[in-house]
Design an enzyme around this catalytic site. Structure first.
Site, PDB file in Angstrom:
ATOM      1  N   ASP A   1      -2.971   5.632   6.788  1.00  0.00           N
ATOM      2  CA  ASP A   1      -3.451   6.953   7.510  1.00  0.00           C
ATOM      3  C   ASP A   1      -4.293   6.462   8.745  1.00  0.00           C
ATOM      4  O   ASP A   1      -3.675   6.162   9.753  1.00  0.00           O
ATOM      5  CB  ASP A   1      -4.116   7.541   6.459  1.00  0.00           C
ATOM      6  CG  ASP A   1      -4.771   9.144   6.759  1.00  0.00           C
ATOM      7  OD1 ASP A   1      -3.848   9.617   7.706  1.00  0.00           O
ATOM      8  OD2 ASP A   1      -5.538   9.720   5.964  1.00  0.00           O
TER       9      ASP A   1
ATOM     10  N   GLU B   1       0.800  -1.184   0.002  1.00  0.00           N
ATOM     11  CA  GLU B   1       0.003   0.095   0.060  1.00  0.00           C
ATOM     12  C   GLU B   1       0.952   1.266  -0.085  1.00  0.00           C
ATOM     13  O   GLU B   1       2.146   1.168   0.272  1.00  0.00           O
ATOM     14  CB  GLU B   1      -1.119  -0.053   1.258  1.00  0.00           C
ATOM     15  CG  GLU B   1      -1.834   1.093   1.421  1.00  0.00           C
ATOM     16  CD  GLU B   1      -2.880   1.536   0.372  1.00  0.00           C
ATOM     17  OE1 GLU B   1      -2.326   1.727  -0.803  1.00  0.00           O
ATOM     18  OE2 GLU B   1      -3.931   1.801   0.568  1.00  0.00           O
ATOM     19  N   ASP B   2       0.421   2.322  -0.461  1.00  0.00           N
ATOM     20  CA  ASP B   2       1.124   3.476  -0.672  1.00  0.00           C
ATOM     21  C   ASP B   2       1.123   4.212   0.682  1.00  0.00           C
ATOM     22  O   ASP B   2       2.223   4.683   0.983  1.00  0.00           O
ATOM     23  CB  ASP B   2       0.708   4.364  -1.662  1.00  0.00           C
ATOM     24  CG  ASP B   2      -0.974   4.733  -1.476  1.00  0.00           C
ATOM     25  OD1 ASP B   2      -1.487   4.270  -0.455  1.00  0.00           O
ATOM     26  OD2 ASP B   2      -1.514   5.445  -2.243  1.00  0.00           O
TER      27      ASP B   2
ATOM     28  N   ASP C   1      -2.214  10.527  -5.068  1.00  0.00           N
ATOM     29  CA  ASP C   1      -2.979  11.454  -5.741  1.00  0.00           C
ATOM     30  C   ASP C   1      -3.386  12.611  -5.124  1.00  0.00           C
ATOM     31  O   ASP C   1      -3.680  12.675  -3.717  1.00  0.00           O
ATOM     32  CB  ASP C   1      -3.952  10.772  -6.442  1.00  0.00           C
ATOM     33  CG  ASP C   1      -5.054  10.569  -5.466  1.00  0.00           C
ATOM     34  OD1 ASP C   1      -5.011   9.779  -4.682  1.00  0.00           O
ATOM     35  OD2 ASP C   1      -6.243  10.890  -5.968  1.00  0.00           O
TER      36      ASP C   1
ATOM     37  N   VAL D   1       0.145  14.382   1.300  1.00  0.00           N
ATOM     38  CA  VAL D   1       1.250  14.049   0.521  1.00  0.00           C
ATOM     39  C   VAL D   1       0.701  13.752  -0.924  1.00  0.00           C
ATOM     40  O   VAL D   1      -0.490  13.232  -0.902  1.00  0.00           O
ATOM     41  CB  VAL D   1       2.283  13.273   1.101  1.00  0.00           C
ATOM     42  CG1 VAL D   1       3.047  13.866   2.252  1.00  0.00           C
ATOM     43  CG2 VAL D   1       1.282  11.917   1.515  1.00  0.00           C
TER      44      VAL D   1
END
Ligand code: IMP
Ligand code: MG
Length: 191
Positions: A120, A116-117, A176, A170
């Protein structure tokens, strides 16, 4: 008159493309170096074994591709899920999980790493982890490029973390803003 309108529209579009206002948070060299370090750990841990990378679309695709190329000591199988806990255009997690695409690979008795990027609130990964666990993999781990620790709502056990980041929005390298800016080679933020 038409030409005048076209010029106005072009001006507005230019102002919305705010690449000049983006500050660099993590350079592409730092990203590449860290990916090699993470790959080193994964190569050691899964030496000679099959590993299914479950990439979370769309954001993690850049990270997953680059990481996979460094996993030279294991046999990598790539699959994808499309899932998010975000509402349209929202910058905050809604907690609602939207599952749009499932993996096709049979992961029963397989080593699986979710890629996963960013983590959060943790809502997305907590849901996905439990979902994949039900498919009885041999092992299941999570690898994220970025960790926004401060904002965690759900406790999630993340095995590999690229960088910890502060609570700011970010973008770039897969992340994105309104579906744009994913193709930046670095990770940036807007003040
Ligand atoms: P979580 O469920 O709250 O952990 O949300 C994770 C998802 O939110 C990620 O897959 C990202 O798509 C998105 N996200 C969270 N923070 C950011 C950010 O700062 N920039 C871009 N996307 C983000
Ligand atoms: Mg995402």
């Amino acid at each position: 008159v038409i030409q005048h309108i076209v010029t106005i529209i072009q001006t507005i579009n230019k102002e919305e493309f705010m690449k000049d206002k983006i500050k660099v948070l993590i350079t592409k060299e730092e990203i590449n170096y860290r990916i090699k370090e993470i790959a080193c750990d994964i190569n050691r841990e899964y030496y000679g074994e099959d590993v299914v990378l479950v990439c979370v679309l769309n954001g993690a695709v850049y990270f997953a591709v680059d990481l996979s190329k460094e996993l030279t000591d294991c046999n990598v199988i790539m699959d994808f899920v499309k899932i998010s806990s975000y509402g349209v255009n929202a910058r905050k997690s809604s907690g609602n999980i939207d599952f749009k695409l499932d993996i096709r690979t049979d992961i029963k008795d397989k080593n699986v790493i979710i890629i996963e990027d960013i983590i959060d609130s943790g809502n997305t990964l907590s849901y996905l982890y439990d979902y994949l666990l039900e498919k009885c993999p041999k092992s299941l781990k999570i690898c994220v490029l970025l960790d926004k620790k401060e904002r965690r709502e759900k406790e999630v056990n993340v095995s590999y973390v690229g960088f910890s980041v502060d609570d700011k929005f970010v973008l770039g390298y897969g992340l994105d803003y309104d579906e744009g800016y994913r193709n930046l080679t670095y990770i940036g933020y807007i003040e």
